[in-house]
Design an enzyme around this catalytic site. Structure first.
Site, short mmCIF file in Angstrom:
data_model
loop_
_atom_site.label_atom_id
_atom_site.label_comp_id
_atom_site.label_asym_id
_atom_site.label_seq_id
_atom_site.Cartn_x
_atom_site.Cartn_y
_atom_site.Cartn_z
N GLU A 1 9.06 -4.27 10.55
CA GLU A 1 9.43 -2.97 9.97
C GLU A 1 10.00 -2.04 11.02
OE1 GLU A 1 6.64 -1.12 7.30
OE2 GLU A 1 7.71 0.78 7.35
N GLU B 1 -1.55 -5.43 8.60
CA GLU B 1 -0.77 -4.87 9.70
C GLU B 1 -1.41 -5.15 11.04
OE1 GLU B 1 -0.02 -0.68 9.08
OE2 GLU B 1 0.83 -1.00 7.08
N ASP C 1 0.84 -1.21 0.00
CA ASP C 1 0.00 0.00 0.00
C ASP C 1 0.87 1.26 0.00
OD1 ASP C 1 0.91 -0.28 2.59
OD2 ASP C 1 -1.00 0.20 3.55
N SER C 2 2.19 1.09 0.11
CA SER C 2 3.11 2.22 -0.09
C SER C 2 2.93 2.81 -1.50
CB SER C 2 4.56 1.80 0.12
OG SER C 2 4.90 0.70 -0.70
N LYS D 1 -1.32 -9.47 2.92
CA LYS D 1 -0.62 -9.01 4.12
C LYS D 1 -1.49 -8.01 4.85
CE LYS D 1 3.23 -6.28 3.96
NZ LYS D 1 2.74 -5.05 4.64
#
Ligand SMILES: Nc1nc(=O)c2c([nH]1)NC[C@@H]1CN(c3ccc(C(=O)N[C@@H](CCC(=O)O)C(=O)O)cc3)CN21
Ligand SMILES: CC(C)C(=O)C(=O)O
Ligand SMILES: [Mg+2]
Length: 273
Positions: free
Chosen positions: A187, A120, A49-50, A118
């Site tokens: 991260e 978070e 999503d970056s 994925k």
């Protein structure tokens, strides 16, 4: 419809089995052209999503939608044939309930053909991860700095830089692994926490701004290529693509202005007669 079995493509269980073995290599990609170039060199490609920040110039990943992830996820699937494709679940598409998470993850899998998603979050997402993995959705976890929590955190900054902060991050990683995730992104976590978590959990850890002891590494492709304007401290530039683009575009502009482009070989002659 792009759903098809693809013999030869890396699977989530194969990534899971690499714990403690040869380092897992991965990068992000958002498009068919970059996916095609990196596919032979990596074990998995993350459609992160970056993309909201890198491709669209947004300040955070918060505004990224499921439709954006599906559009670019499908493009990356079309451009690749070897790597496992993992698609990020964007902010707001999975946090509300296990059912919401399954519905949207299933949509991502159906409409892109990707092999995993994925999401978070640590302990708070464990029930959701279990619900998905028990229903055929391979899930990659993501703990430490979770950029979708930017508004609650205040800024993008490294996690676990004081020993008193280690406990919650270790519990997050363990909860995600125990819930059935096949790998976990760590991260921006301080050393030696990344190495510690890698020893403590049974699934591969994929570091970004974490430890070289992680079972694998990932970076944002545009960052390591030298295409991004600003990059986090943990990035190493393995290339200088922005300079290459500037040189090529300056050469093109000069030739257009000098009328030396297009040359005869770039134009069409009339047919004989
Ligand atoms: N292009 C790109 N690359 C990334 O790796 C990335 C994104 N975008 N967007 C989402 C998040 C944000 N990321 C970041 C950004 C900065 C730091 C960082 O090193 N921050 C500094 C402090 C900076 C400050 O306080 O202003 C630090 O020392 O922790 C870490 C991860 C990683 N992710
Ligand atoms: C940096 C990676 C781990 C990511 O989540 C993304 O690119 O969105
Ligand atoms: Mg992401």
């Amino acid at each position: 419809m792009s759903i098809q079995t693809q013999p030869g493509r890396v699977t989530a269980p194969q990534i899971r089995a690499r714990k403690g073995g040869e380092p897992i290599v991965s990068l992000t990609s958002y498009h068919a052209h970059t996916a095609r170039i990196i596919d032979p060199f990596v074990d998995f490609i993350l459609v992160g999503d970056s993309l909201g920040m890198v491709m669209h110039g947004l300040e955070t990943t918060i505004p990224v939608t499921l439709d954006m992830m599906i559009l670019q996820g499908h493009a990356v699937m079309r451009g690749s044939s070897h790597a496992l494709i993992v698609v990020d679940m964007p902010f707001g598409s999975y946090e509300e309930s296990r059912e919401q998470a399954f519905r949207n993850a299933a949509r991502v899998m159906k409409e892109t053909g990707c092999g995993a998603v994925k999401l978070e979050g640590g302990e708070r997402m464990a029930d959701t991860i279990r619900f998905l993995t028990e229903r055929g959705v391979p899930v990659m976890g993501h703990v430490g700095l979770t950029p979708q929590s930017i508004m609650a955190l205040g800024s993008f900054k490294a996690q676990g830089r004081e020993e008193k902060d280690w406990g919650p991050i270790e519990r997050d990683a363990r909860a995600v692994a125990d819930a059935g995730a096949f790998a976990i992104v760590l991260e921006a976590v301080a050393e030696p926490l990344g190495a510690r978590i890698t020893r403590e959990v049974a699934v591969p850890t994929i570091g970004i701004g974490a430890s070289p002891a992680c079972d694998g590494q990932i970076l944002v492709l545009e960052d390591m290529l030298g295409l991004s304007e600003r990059v986090p401290k943990f990035v190493r530039k393995f290339g200088s693509l922005a300079d290459h683009i500037r040189e090529a575009v300056a050469a093109y502009a000069g030739e257009v202005r000098a009328r030396s482009f297009p040359a005869p070989e770039n134009t069409y002659a009339m047919k004989k007669g």
